[in-house]
Design a protein around this motif. Sequence first.
Motif, PDB file in Angstrom:
ATOM      1  N   ILE B   6       0.811  -1.225   0.000  1.00  0.00           N
ATOM      2  CA  ILE B   6       0.000   0.000   0.000  1.00  0.00           C
ATOM      3  C   ILE B   6       0.847   1.279   0.000  1.00  0.00           C
ATOM      4  CG2 ILE B   6      -1.784   1.276   1.234  1.00  0.00           C
ATOM      5  CD1 ILE B   6      -2.455  -1.438  -0.287  1.00  0.00           C
ATOM      6  N   PRO B   7       1.781   1.433   0.918  1.00  0.00           N
ATOM      7  CA  PRO B   7       2.406   2.758   0.999  1.00  0.00           C
ATOM      8  C   PRO B   7       2.972   3.271  -0.302  1.00  0.00           C
ATOM      9  CG  PRO B   7       3.673   1.087   2.177  1.00  0.00           C
ATOM     10  CD  PRO B   7       2.343   0.514   1.881  1.00  0.00           C
ATOM     11  N   ASP B   8       3.717   2.445  -1.025  1.00  0.00           N
ATOM     12  CA  ASP B   8       4.412   3.051  -2.180  1.00  0.00           C
ATOM     13  C   ASP B   8       3.820   2.604  -3.509  1.00  0.00           C
ATOM     14  OD1 ASP B   8       7.175   0.689  -2.082  1.00  0.00           O
ATOM     15  OD2 ASP B   8       5.019   0.516  -1.842  1.00  0.00           O
ATOM     16  N   SER B   9       2.687   1.960  -3.458  1.00  0.00           N
ATOM     17  CA  SER B   9       2.066   1.661  -4.751  1.00  0.00           C
ATOM     18  C   SER B   9       1.178   2.831  -5.140  1.00  0.00           C
ATOM     19  CB  SER B   9       1.200   0.409  -4.639  1.00  0.00           C
ATOM     20  OG  SER B   9      -0.012   0.783  -4.034  1.00  0.00           O
ATOM     21  N   PRO B  10       1.100   3.131  -6.436  1.00  0.00           N
ATOM     22  CA  PRO B  10       0.300   4.282  -6.850  1.00  0.00           C
ATOM     23  C   PRO B  10      -1.189   4.031  -6.722  1.00  0.00           C
ATOM     24  CG  PRO B  10       1.075   3.070  -8.739  1.00  0.00           C
ATOM     25  CD  PRO B  10       1.730   2.442  -7.537  1.00  0.00           C
ATOM     26  N   ILE B 155       3.408  14.765 -16.317  1.00  0.00           N
ATOM     27  CA  ILE B 155       1.959  14.627 -16.486  1.00  0.00           C
ATOM     28  C   ILE B 155       1.406  13.582 -15.524  1.00  0.00           C
ATOM     29  CG2 ILE B 155       2.127  12.880 -18.271  1.00  0.00           C
ATOM     30  CD1 ILE B 155      -0.166  14.438 -19.667  1.00  0.00           C
ATOM     31  N   GLU B 156       2.268  12.630 -15.141  1.00  0.00           N
ATOM     32  CA  GLU B 156       1.860  11.676 -14.108  1.00  0.00           C
ATOM     33  C   GLU B 156       1.979  12.361 -12.760  1.00  0.00           C
ATOM     34  OE1 GLU B 156       0.857   8.617 -14.199  1.00  0.00           O
ATOM     35  OE2 GLU B 156       1.263   7.923 -16.232  1.00  0.00           O
ATOM     36  N   PHE B 157       0.941  12.214 -11.947  1.00  0.00           N
ATOM     37  CA  PHE B 157       0.970  12.948 -10.682  1.00  0.00           C
ATOM     38  C   PHE B 157       1.424  12.071  -9.520  1.00  0.00           C
ATOM     39  CE2 PHE B 157      -2.739  10.779  -9.143  1.00  0.00           C
ATOM     40  CZ  PHE B 157      -3.381  10.421 -10.316  1.00  0.00           C
ATOM     41  N   VAL B 158       1.728  10.799  -9.823  1.00  0.00           N
ATOM     42  CA  VAL B 158       1.996   9.865  -8.724  1.00  0.00           C
ATOM     43  C   VAL B 158       3.149  10.362  -7.857  1.00  0.00           C
ATOM     44  CG1 VAL B 158       2.613   7.523  -8.151  1.00  0.00           C
ATOM     45  CG2 VAL B 158       1.195   7.972 -10.137  1.00  0.00           C
ATOM     46  N   ASP B 159       4.235  10.752  -8.519  1.00  0.00           N
ATOM     47  CA  ASP B 159       5.393  11.209  -7.732  1.00  0.00           C
ATOM     48  C   ASP B 159       5.020  12.382  -6.839  1.00  0.00           C
ATOM     49  OD1 ASP B 159       6.796   9.349  -8.978  1.00  0.00           O
ATOM     50  OD2 ASP B 159       7.801  10.685 -10.400  1.00  0.00           O
ATOM     51  N   ASP B 160       4.161  13.236  -7.366  1.00  0.00           N
ATOM     52  CA  ASP B 160       4.003  14.533  -6.717  1.00  0.00           C
ATOM     53  C   ASP B 160       3.065  14.482  -5.534  1.00  0.00           C
ATOM     54  OD1 ASP B 160       5.608  15.467  -8.733  1.00  0.00           O
ATOM     55  OD2 ASP B 160       3.902  15.520 -10.083  1.00  0.00           O
ATOM     56  N   ASP B 333       5.391   4.730 -17.823  1.00  0.00           N
ATOM     57  CA  ASP B 333       5.039   5.907 -17.036  1.00  0.00           C
ATOM     58  C   ASP B 333       6.322   6.493 -16.509  1.00  0.00           C
ATOM     59  OD1 ASP B 333       5.649   3.791 -15.556  1.00  0.00           O
ATOM     60  OD2 ASP B 333       4.112   4.082 -14.022  1.00  0.00           O
ATOM     61  N   GLY B 334       6.526   7.730 -16.834  1.00  0.00           N
ATOM     62  CA  GLY B 334       7.772   8.378 -16.442  1.00  0.00           C
ATOM     63  C   GLY B 334       7.750   8.762 -14.990  1.00  0.00           C
ATOM     64  N   THR B 335       7.432   7.803 -14.129  1.00  0.00           N
ATOM     65  CA  THR B 335       7.412   8.164 -12.723  1.00  0.00           C
ATOM     66  C   THR B 335       8.608   7.540 -12.030  1.00  0.00           C
ATOM     67  OG1 THR B 335       6.141   6.219 -12.191  1.00  0.00           O
ATOM     68  CG2 THR B 335       4.914   8.228 -12.668  1.00  0.00           C
ATOM     69  N   VAL B 336       9.218   8.344 -11.196  1.00  0.00           N
ATOM     70  CA  VAL B 336      10.343   7.838 -10.417  1.00  0.00           C
ATOM     71  C   VAL B 336       9.880   6.699  -9.517  1.00  0.00           C
ATOM     72  CG1 VAL B 336      12.031   8.456  -8.686  1.00  0.00           C
ATOM     73  CG2 VAL B 336      11.459  10.070 -10.482  1.00  0.00           C
ATOM     74  N   THR B 337       8.661   6.846  -9.025  1.00  0.00           N
ATOM     75  CA  THR B 337       8.114   5.821  -8.137  1.00  0.00           C
ATOM     76  C   THR B 337       8.240   4.459  -8.772  1.00  0.00           C
ATOM     77  OG1 THR B 337       6.441   7.494  -7.778  1.00  0.00           O
ATOM     78  CG2 THR B 337       6.161   5.383  -6.639  1.00  0.00           C
ATOM     79  N   SER B 338       7.759   4.366 -10.014  1.00  0.00           N
ATOM     80  CA  SER B 338       7.756   3.036 -10.637  1.00  0.00           C
ATOM     81  C   SER B 338       9.188   2.567 -10.870  1.00  0.00           C
ATOM     82  CB  SER B 338       7.017   3.086 -11.964  1.00  0.00           C
ATOM     83  OG  SER B 338       7.696   3.958 -12.825  1.00  0.00           O
ATOM     84  N   PHE B 339      10.068   3.511 -11.139  1.00  0.00           N
ATOM     85  CA  PHE B 339      11.466   3.128 -11.322  1.00  0.00           C
ATOM     86  C   PHE B 339      12.008   2.492 -10.050  1.00  0.00           C
ATOM     87  CE2 PHE B 339      15.962   4.039 -10.886  1.00  0.00           C
ATOM     88  CZ  PHE B 339      16.453   3.518 -12.071  1.00  0.00           C
TER      89      PHE B 339
END
Lengths: 540, 741, 419
Positions: B6-10, B155-160, B333-339
């Motif tokens: 849960i914590p770090d999944s988008p 454009i992806e807001f997940v990181d933010d 998805d250019g999100t650091v999270t997913s990286f």
Amino acid sequence: MGKEGTPQITKRTTRSSSSTADSSNAIATKTVNAPRPPSIISDLTFGEEPMSLDALLSSFPGRRLQVLELLQLIGPLNSPMFPLFIYGGASTGKSSVVLQVFKHLNRPFVYSSCRTCYSPRILFESMLNQLLLHRRNAGNGYSSMKRCERPADFVNFLREALTDVVNNLKEPIKKASSKELLKPGHGRMIYLIFDHLELIQEWDKSSGIILLLFNLFDILKMSEVGLIFISNVSPDAYYSNTGHVEPIPVYFPDYTEDNLCQIFMRNQANPKLFSSFLDVVLRPFCRMTRRVDELSAAFPLLFKKYCEPLSDLGLAPTEDMKRKLFSHLQPHIAPSLNEIFRVQYESRVDVKAKEKVRRKGNIRKLGIEDALDEIDFHMSISAKYLLISAFLASRNPATLDAALFDSMGGSDNRKRKRKASQTSMEKKENTENELLMRGPGTFPLERLLAIFQCLTSVGEGSLEEGQREDGGVMAEDGDVGLMSDVLLQLSTLCNANFIMKGGTCPLEGSTRYRSTVSEEMALKVARSLRFPLSKYLYRR
Amino acid sequence: MAPSAIPDSPSPPTVSDNEENNLQQFFVLHKALPRKSSRKVSGPGKTRRKIDLSPASPKSEGKSGANHVEEEDDCYYEQLRVEAFNAVWSEIETKIKDVLREINISAFDEVHRWVCECFSTIKSSGTPEAVRPYPLVTDINCKQIFTALVLTKNIEFVDDLLTFEELGLHLKSKGCHVANLSSLDFSAKNGIGGCLRSLLRQLVMVSLDAPDIAVLASWYSEQENYNNPSVVIIGDMERCSGSVLAEFILMLREWVVKIPIILVMGVATTIDAPRNLLPSNALKHLCPFKFSLGSPYERMDAIVEAVLLKTCFGFNVGHKVVFFLRNYFQRQDGTVTSFIKAFKIACAKHFSTEPLSFLCRDLLNDDSEGFWSEKCALLPEVMLKNAFSFPSCQRCKMTEGTSENLASGLFELKKLQKNWSSVVLCLHEVGKFQKMHLLDIVCEALDPATYNKNASDNHLGIGNGFSKSSPSDCCLHAGQYSGKSKGGIISQVVRRVRDLPVALLSQLLNIWRKHTKGISEIHDKVKELQSMLKFEDNGKSLKQDSKDTPKRPSSRGTMNMEDKKTVNEKSATLMEYMIVNYLQPIECIPFHEIICFKNVELLQSALIGDPRRTVQVDLLKSHNFLQCSCCSRSGNVLLPSMHDTSIMYTLAQEHGDLINLHDWFQSFKEILLGPSTKGKHKMKQSPLSKKRKDRDEPHDISEASIQARFCRAVTELQITGLLRMPSKRRPDYVQRVAFGL
Amino acid sequence: MEGDNPAQRAIALLRRRLCNPNYIFSLLSDSPDSNYSKLKFIISNSVTETCNNSILLLGPRGCGKIAVLELVLKDLQVEHPDMISVVRLNGLLHSDDTCALKEIARQLCLEHQLLFSKMASSDDNAQFMIAMLRECGLAHKTIIIVLDEFDLFTQGKQRLLYSLLDAMQSVTSQAVVIGVSCRLDADQLLEKRVRSRFSHRKLLFLPPSNRDVQRLLEDILLLPTDSKFPNDYVTEFNARLHNILGDQQFIEILTTLSNTDPSVNYLLRFIFQAVCYMDLETGFLSLENFKNAISSIQRQPKIESLQDCSVLELYILVCMRRQEVKEQTSYNFNSVMKEYKSIHDSFQTSDYYAHNVCLRAFEHLLQRELICFTDNRVHSQSVEFRPVKLLISAQELHQGLKLNCSCPVILQKLMDRES
């Protein structure tokens, strides 16, 4: 405008003399630090020195007639009145004139704006709270005095509240402190002010509340109550089929150019300089809009520009200096005329960026750097392709997809074009108008995905070439990757307002999408992908 | 699945986002995302489970027949590996966190400074009595609402999401009142009431059934709240319903100065997004300022630098993996999270599969050869054998598999790795001049193919002979090298070095000097170059001083032109020299398997779940999941005991994309009723299960129940987005919406 | 402050008169065939003869239905002390039955010093009402139920009306239901079962005749001679007033007034404004005051807001007008912009502004309610694409352009050409 000291000009939006401001502040601070015991006089009037008539008039340039008429209609002490209906365009000083008039008269009143009170219940309760001198605080859990949703209850409560307020006003013994006793002339009347009346129409189409308010005077049958309605729209907007007793209309026209000039000139640091500035600026702007708040949002930056060449702002400009300043300002006027939303820069980086833009020579957009060629935010490649295909899907007629995307649709496309151009003139016009009317077309998900697949299969070629030598994994990962969670990308685009989603229930699957991307945006994206967008775009 | 997901999944944003605009078409696929991501994240969880009930890696399976001693010390090593994983990953994670914070902090401070300025501005216009319901009539300076537009450049807001929370905390810590609103509070459904409610809940800590901004005013006018700015953060401005947001702004406008609220809006796309969203009458009340956060690329580079280059965490990834990660970042998805997530998976997988990986942990902290030797001495035979059976050390013929060799190999490995990373850093320094992304450079630098080519070209053994090739004669090989992979980023870099202006060059050399501390040889060379540069500058200045006739400048110009050239040349040569000799991809180093994760397919399957396909595939062979005894040994024949939905879907395969409901129902029915006889003697074999009991007596499945099950199955299929309900025109047909398979 | 200046006191007095409907209509209601006496006769009958009754008072707004009724009730309460208890409902407030029953119960409780429970369900309230009706009937006490905005009670199920009228069928009860409405067809709105129980006695209230108006004016505006006003002031005041009332212009003003709205209320507001405009220095009403009053009470909002329009807004309006002339079935902002551009191209006008500025002007027009969207689907699309229409006629636009001083010539030309 925060950094460079607040603009000299927005000051002018509330037209009121600074002296009163000081006194009010003094009192305000007092009250904030130690809230007084509630008493009718202190709570329902401005607790301050009543301002003189001259101050009142001088603080509202161009509103002399209206102020006087208001004073006449409200009338001398203890004289009953018919409901007033004050109307006029936005930012013509309706609310502030009325409030200041009451400051001048120093009589008890209750104000509530239908903007802040966005529902009947809140409107009712705020009214009652004020009348019952109820202050919300942590102690009472910020709850309001009476819970009241129905108009019927409201009228009952209101009647009670008003009667004992009026009684209190009648016998001065009840008054809180002797000090207030000395201060004469609060009168026996209490005035209810309803602001932003036009908003009530949006609450409920069955304009029950409006009718209630308009008939409130006859329902209450209390001659000590004066009603004042303030509205942006004219009385005939409130037409209802059984009609209602029309309140007495008072009209606030928009400010004329001279009024505006006076307004902006008020307590100006260097009047001469500023007037010369206004001579340059005011006329062109007034052709566009005469609203004080919009103008006052536009002027400060311009004035800064105007002052740039000057060494000290104190001295009055001579003729040739005026000319110099004007020529300096000239290039900036047109752009600021055509810009309604100026973003100012805070962080150094952006300032630099702006400089760059400037140097590129387009001062055309003050401050906004969308003239840069590439899109300045990150978008994953598949999202980009999706964006483009959505753009195509809503621009091109669905019938052409097959032709455009068969193998490499360039030539076929051109043929189509010729056919289109052969079609007779007025038909073309119709289609154009139709396009203007409909805007970007809608499309189902399947079509979008089909186009997307075609594009990616085409686009991969250009995309991959850098990485061909890196073995099969990557190549194949290209397609799979792009295709895989495309729907997530779709939702991303929807969230970014690049694609709009039809309202229908998705389970029927009849959801239709529409791309709202501007053409240049789409072109930018295509450029960033080195994708030949124009070749696929069907031009009518 | 694993709560650790849960914590770090988008998932939270996406799911809630669905709740907001009720059930999008890709509802199910959205739901699939958290499942997918949690599958990713619970990688470690899974591996742990595996480890507990051992045989995890094929090797250990191979040995599982052997005696107990090995069995249990095998378990022991498994344990070690788990610990190693935890240690390493926690290290990496903290590192990443720090890096990200580093990136944001400056922007945060800027915002805070700005907030303070705004607040003082507002305060300077007097302190009116806030509780009065009417707007200010007294003279005030600014009637506009200060608004910070924070460009998140993604454009992806997940990181933010996280970023804005942190921003909120940051401001809180500085003593502002902060309310963190999201677009859910500005939904058209709840209207203005909704956002006021959550605003009050966060600031005033009350929840009223009729939220009223006057409450906020009276709250603010209370003593303890009075002298602090109150900030409202709207993380994802684009997704708000424009009308509600406009209404909110207009309402604030009425209380301007009385409640000094300062807006902070996150803008994902372009700066004029608000203009497209808001009507002009709301827009004119905003006094916008622009801020911007680091772009995802910057973050990515920072992370890569920290994780792969700066410090050796004893965990590393192979070329293909990096390449895949890069592509995933660029395309999906250019999100650091997913990286980060992907990296974590890789790490987990590595530790779960690689028996020797527990050694990594020690790579993390200690490096003295002695330490290594004793460490390796402890290893049992099997382990050693594994170690020396690695393809990498077979490639470079290390015959005798003694622990010493292993130790030295590991030590070597670490050293080479250090060199490599320092060279890459040097490359990146140059790359910065033309906005190259570190990730790309790393990609190419890791590519064993290129390296081997060069190696073979200028006959260099891997282990020996940096000494053999001095930079002077290496340059031609290098020339060849740069000739080899045209368009390769590295060669671009080299070219770039050639024509670098002096100033840049000197500063570049400075940085190189810092980076190449580890490699004495290069370090000296850099020093040398710098001295050359200095000297030349002095010379130039001298020339300037010496007054000379206006004829000669051209010659002089060419002159220092060319000696400048020489320096550039030299540095370029040096660069190439470094590349050729030190830029040794990890995959060409013996024993790299111990610390290096190369299995890209694993990662791919974990990351690109392609949920839609998986849903369909799983439906087609459901019994792989619910391993019931009843339909286990049925090949493709449909059994009544299967799950209805899967039966239905398999049947649907036979139809086109329009399915006649009636036929479908019929075939479904006869599947259920048909194989009663088969069912009979199947029951003889297998212990009876209630479920199947009623299955095989056909007569006690009533028509009604069949229809009911049919309907349920259809609805399930519909909800999974594989079906579309009958349209008005053809009420007896359902349509298959199956693409991507 | 009060009392020092006779003029001020005069104004205060006049205003008090104007704002007190009882005073006004008592003036009108002395003649024997006035509605007042009819109504009083009917009600007093049903009070004295202890019978049930129901009446409808119909007539356009502001003709003093309620006022007269109030007068009657007041007098009756004086004549027959504690034989009457009045319950007043208003269609605007109590149109839904539960609310109405609750209100009735509340007022009855108030009347008879019973305590009223907010919690009571509507059934309880209904029971209570019927019980009260019976009790009062036994006590020979008449309950008079006034239903203002009667037509609003007829919306929906009419349960309230039914239960009321049904209860009144029983001999024991003794009540009068008085419906007041400005819809002349109010009784047609009743359901059959209700109408059958309703006695069709109607009183029609009509706007005053000119003679009445004259009388009314004099009665209202003349100052009393026997008061604390200085004598000469009063005489002077009244003399001037008589002149004004006699003046031909004034008569014309009155006719124009009664042409727009003959009702008493409208007249009152007119007079009120005139009185407000009275000059305090001279302290006398002048014809000017009345002229101002008429001009300010009869407004033309569209024209006014047309004069407020900025040049750009005028451009947009004209463009829209041209679209309509072209028989464009429907058009939206984009097509208007196209027109705007074409005008600019053909005439090289000085004011051609960017898209977003025009959009802002467009929104201003929407706020001014000079134009509006033809569809009411709000979130369907962005503003540019929603179809719009003008809310002003070509003539109004013409007039507006003429009156608007800042209007450029080219626009006038364009308008003239197309008409």
